[in-house]
Enzyme design. Structure first.
Site, PDB file in Angstrom:
ATOM      1  N   ASP A  96      16.801 156.537  41.074  1.00 26.49           N
ATOM      2  CA  ASP A  96      17.489 158.015  39.758  1.00 26.49           C
ATOM      3  C   ASP A  96      18.204 159.562  39.924  1.00 26.49           C
ATOM      4  O   ASP A  96      16.697 160.327  39.670  1.00 26.49           O
ATOM      5  CB  ASP A  96      16.032 158.765  39.383  1.00 26.49           C
ATOM      6  CG  ASP A  96      16.230 158.366  37.501  1.00 26.49           C
ATOM      7  OD1 ASP A  96      17.153 157.266  37.066  1.00 26.49           O
ATOM      8  OD2 ASP A  96      15.508 158.421  36.526  1.00 26.49           O
ATOM      9  N   GLU A 156      24.778 155.214  31.054  1.00 24.67           N
ATOM     10  CA  GLU A 156      24.648 155.511  29.839  1.00 24.67           C
ATOM     11  C   GLU A 156      26.088 155.513  28.384  1.00 24.67           C
ATOM     12  O   GLU A 156      26.631 155.814  28.929  1.00 24.67           O
ATOM     13  CB  GLU A 156      23.655 156.508  30.010  1.00 24.67           C
ATOM     14  CG  GLU A 156      22.863 156.189  28.223  1.00 24.67           C
ATOM     15  CD  GLU A 156      21.472 156.841  28.753  1.00 24.67           C
ATOM     16  OE1 GLU A 156      21.229 157.409  27.502  1.00 24.67           O
ATOM     17  OE2 GLU A 156      21.247 157.210  29.667  1.00 24.67           O
ATOM     18  N   LYS A 178      24.075 151.035  29.839  1.00 20.54           N
ATOM     19  CA  LYS A 178      22.010 151.761  29.065  1.00 20.54           C
ATOM     20  C   LYS A 178      22.630 152.570  28.165  1.00 20.54           C
ATOM     21  O   LYS A 178      23.353 153.298  27.319  1.00 20.54           O
ATOM     22  CB  LYS A 178      22.031 152.658  30.308  1.00 20.54           C
ATOM     23  CG  LYS A 178      21.597 152.877  31.808  1.00 20.54           C
ATOM     24  CD  LYS A 178      20.911 154.352  32.494  1.00 20.54           C
ATOM     25  CE  LYS A 178      19.665 154.972  31.417  1.00 20.54           C
ATOM     26  NZ  LYS A 178      18.853 155.847  32.664  1.00 20.54           N
ATOM     27  N   THR A 209      16.875 151.765  27.643  1.00 23.71           N
ATOM     28  CA  THR A 209      16.173 152.609  27.615  1.00 23.71           C
ATOM     29  C   THR A 209      15.777 153.694  26.613  1.00 23.71           C
ATOM     30  O   THR A 209      15.352 153.410  25.501  1.00 23.71           O
ATOM     31  CB  THR A 209      17.216 154.142  28.587  1.00 23.71           C
ATOM     32  OG1 THR A 209      16.073 154.965  29.392  1.00 23.71           O
ATOM     33  CG2 THR A 209      18.018 154.920  27.666  1.00 23.71           C
ATOM     34  N   PHE A 222       9.706 155.248  29.550  1.00 24.47           N
ATOM     35  CA  PHE A 222       9.060 156.493  30.364  1.00 24.47           C
ATOM     36  C   PHE A 222       8.151 156.566  30.608  1.00 24.47           C
ATOM     37  O   PHE A 222       7.604 157.221  30.214  1.00 24.47           O
ATOM     38  CB  PHE A 222      10.107 157.016  29.554  1.00 24.47           C
ATOM     39  CG  PHE A 222      11.719 156.372  29.719  1.00 24.47           C
ATOM     40  CD1 PHE A 222      12.073 155.760  30.438  1.00 24.47           C
ATOM     41  CD2 PHE A 222      12.047 158.257  29.954  1.00 24.47           C
ATOM     42  CE1 PHE A 222      13.672 155.956  30.463  1.00 24.47           C
ATOM     43  CE2 PHE A 222      13.749 158.202  29.896  1.00 24.47           C
ATOM     44  CZ  PHE A 222      14.633 156.934  30.291  1.00 24.47           C
TER      45      PHE A 222
END
Length: 315
Positions: A16, A89, A125, A149, A171
Site C-alpha cells: 500500500d 483511484e 479504485k 475502496t 478498511f
C-alpha cells in the site's frame, strides 16, 4: 521463515504505497495507491523529476487529464516492480456521480492500454458509495476490473458482491479508529485486539459471507494500524499493507497461523441478504461508524486530490 513469508503462504500480500522505489524489498504481488499516497510520493525529491517530466510532456491538456497522466505514470513504474496488479483511484470528488466515474475510469484504463498494459493488470479504485458501486457494475460488464475502496459497512460489501466487482478493500484501521475514539477512556486495547478488533471482525464477517454464498469478489483487508490486525486476518484473499508494517512482519520469525478459513465459512449458517438503493442507503445510514468514515474518507481524499491539482498546475 519470517512472518511476511509465512503470510504470503496464506494470503496474497499487496503493498500500500506510491513509493515504488521501496517496493522490491518486500516482493509483493500487487500494489495499491490512493490520492494521499501519490501526493506524499510526489513531494519526495526522489519523484520530483517524474512529476515534472510527466507534466511537461502533457502541457496544454486540461488539468484533470494531466492528473490522470501522473497517476498512470506512477502505476506504470509500480508495474515494473510488481508481477501482478496496480490499483489506481478515480478522483474522490466524483464519488456521487456515476457517469463521471465511468468516464474517468475508462480514460485511466485507456492510458494504461496505450502504454501496453493489459486490463488484467489494472484495478480502478472507486469509493463504495451507491453511485460508485453502480459505476463499477457497468465497468465490470465492459471488462474493466474495479477495486471498491472506503468500505466500512456490511451493506457496502453485499452490494459490491451483487454488482460483480473484482475486489473490495474494507478498511480495518479506520474502523478501529472510530470505535477507539467513540469509547474514549472506556477503551480496553487488550480486550479489543486480534480477532476482537472491530475492524478485523468487519472483514472476517464479509469474508465468511462471500465464501458461504459463492461470491467471487476478492476481499482485500486494508488500512492497518498494527501487525496484530494483519495477523488476525491471515488467510484473507489479499491484504494491502504499508511499507512500515511490511518491514515489521519481515523482522519477526514468530509463527503465524491461519485465521480466516474459506472451508469453515462455507459450512457456516449465514443467511443471504440483498439491497436495493433505498435499502442500501438506509442500512448505511443506520451504521454511524460507516456513515461517518465514508464521508470523512471521501473528504480527505478530495482535499489531497485538490493539493495534487495545485502541485501539478504550478509545476
Amino acid at each position: 521463515m519470517n512472518q511476511l513469508d509465512q503470510l504470503k503462504a496464506l494470503t496474497t500480500v499487496v503493498a500500500d504505497t506510491g513509493n515504488f522505489l521501496q517496493l522490491a524489498q518486500f516482493a509483493p504481488r500487487d500494489a495499491t495507491t490512493n490520492p494521499s499516497l501519490i501526493l506524499k510520493a510526489v513531494q519526495s525529491p526522489d519523484y520530483a523529476p517524474l512529476l515534472k517530466g510527466t507534466v511537461a510532456a502533457h502541457k496544454g491538456k486540461a488539468l484533470d487529464q494531466i492528473v490522470d497522466e501522473v497517476l498512470v505514470r506512477f502505476g506504470l513504474e509500480i508495474l515494473k516492480v510488481v508481477p501482478g496488479r496496480v490499483s489506481t483511484e478515480v478522483d474522490a470528488r466524483l464519488s456521487f456521480d456515476k457517469a463521471a466515474t465511468v468516464a474517468r475510469a475508462k480514460r485511466i484504463m485507456a492510458l494504461y492500454e496505450a502504454a501496453g498494459i493489459g486490463r488484467e493488470r489494472v484495478l480502478i479504485k472507486i469509493a463504495s458509495t451507491w453511485e460508485g458501486i453502480q459505476a463499477a457494475a457497468e465497468l465490470e460488464r465492459e471488462g474493466i476490473r474495479c477495486n471498491l475502496t472506503l468500505l466500512f459497512a456490511f451493506c457496502q460489501a453485499v452490494a459490491c458482491g451483487a454488482a460483480g466487482v473484482q475486489l473490495i478493500s474494507p478498511f480495518v484501521g479506520r474502523i478501529y479508529d472510530w470505535y477507539k475514539k467513540s469509547a474514549g477512556a472506556a477503551w480496553n486495547e487488550a480486550e479489543q485486539a486480534g480477532a476482537n478488533d472491530p475492524g478485523v471482525k468487519s472483514v472476517a464477517q464479509i469474508y465468511a459471507y462471500y465464501k458461504k454464498h459463492g461470491i467471487k469478489t476478492e476481499v482485500m483487508g486494508a488500512s492497518f494500524r498494527n501487525v496484530g490486525q494483519i495477523q488476525a486476518l491471515a488467510g484473507c484473499d489479499l491484504l494491502t499493507i504499508s511499507p512500515d508494517l511490511l518491514a515489521q512482519l519481515q523482522a519477526s520469525d514468530a509463527p503465524l497461523t491461519r485465521a480466516l478459513d474459506a472451508e469453515a465459512a462455507r459450512k457456516a449458517d449465514i443467511a443471504a441478504v440483498s439491497y436495493d438503493e433505498a435499502g442500501f442507503r438506509f442500512a448505511l445510514n443506520q451504521d454511524a461508524m460507516a456513515t461517518e468514515k465514508l464521508a470523512e474518507g471521501i473528504r480527505a481524499f478530495a482535499v489531497d486530490s485538490a493539493k495534487l491539482d495545485q502541485m501539478i498546475a504550478s509545476s
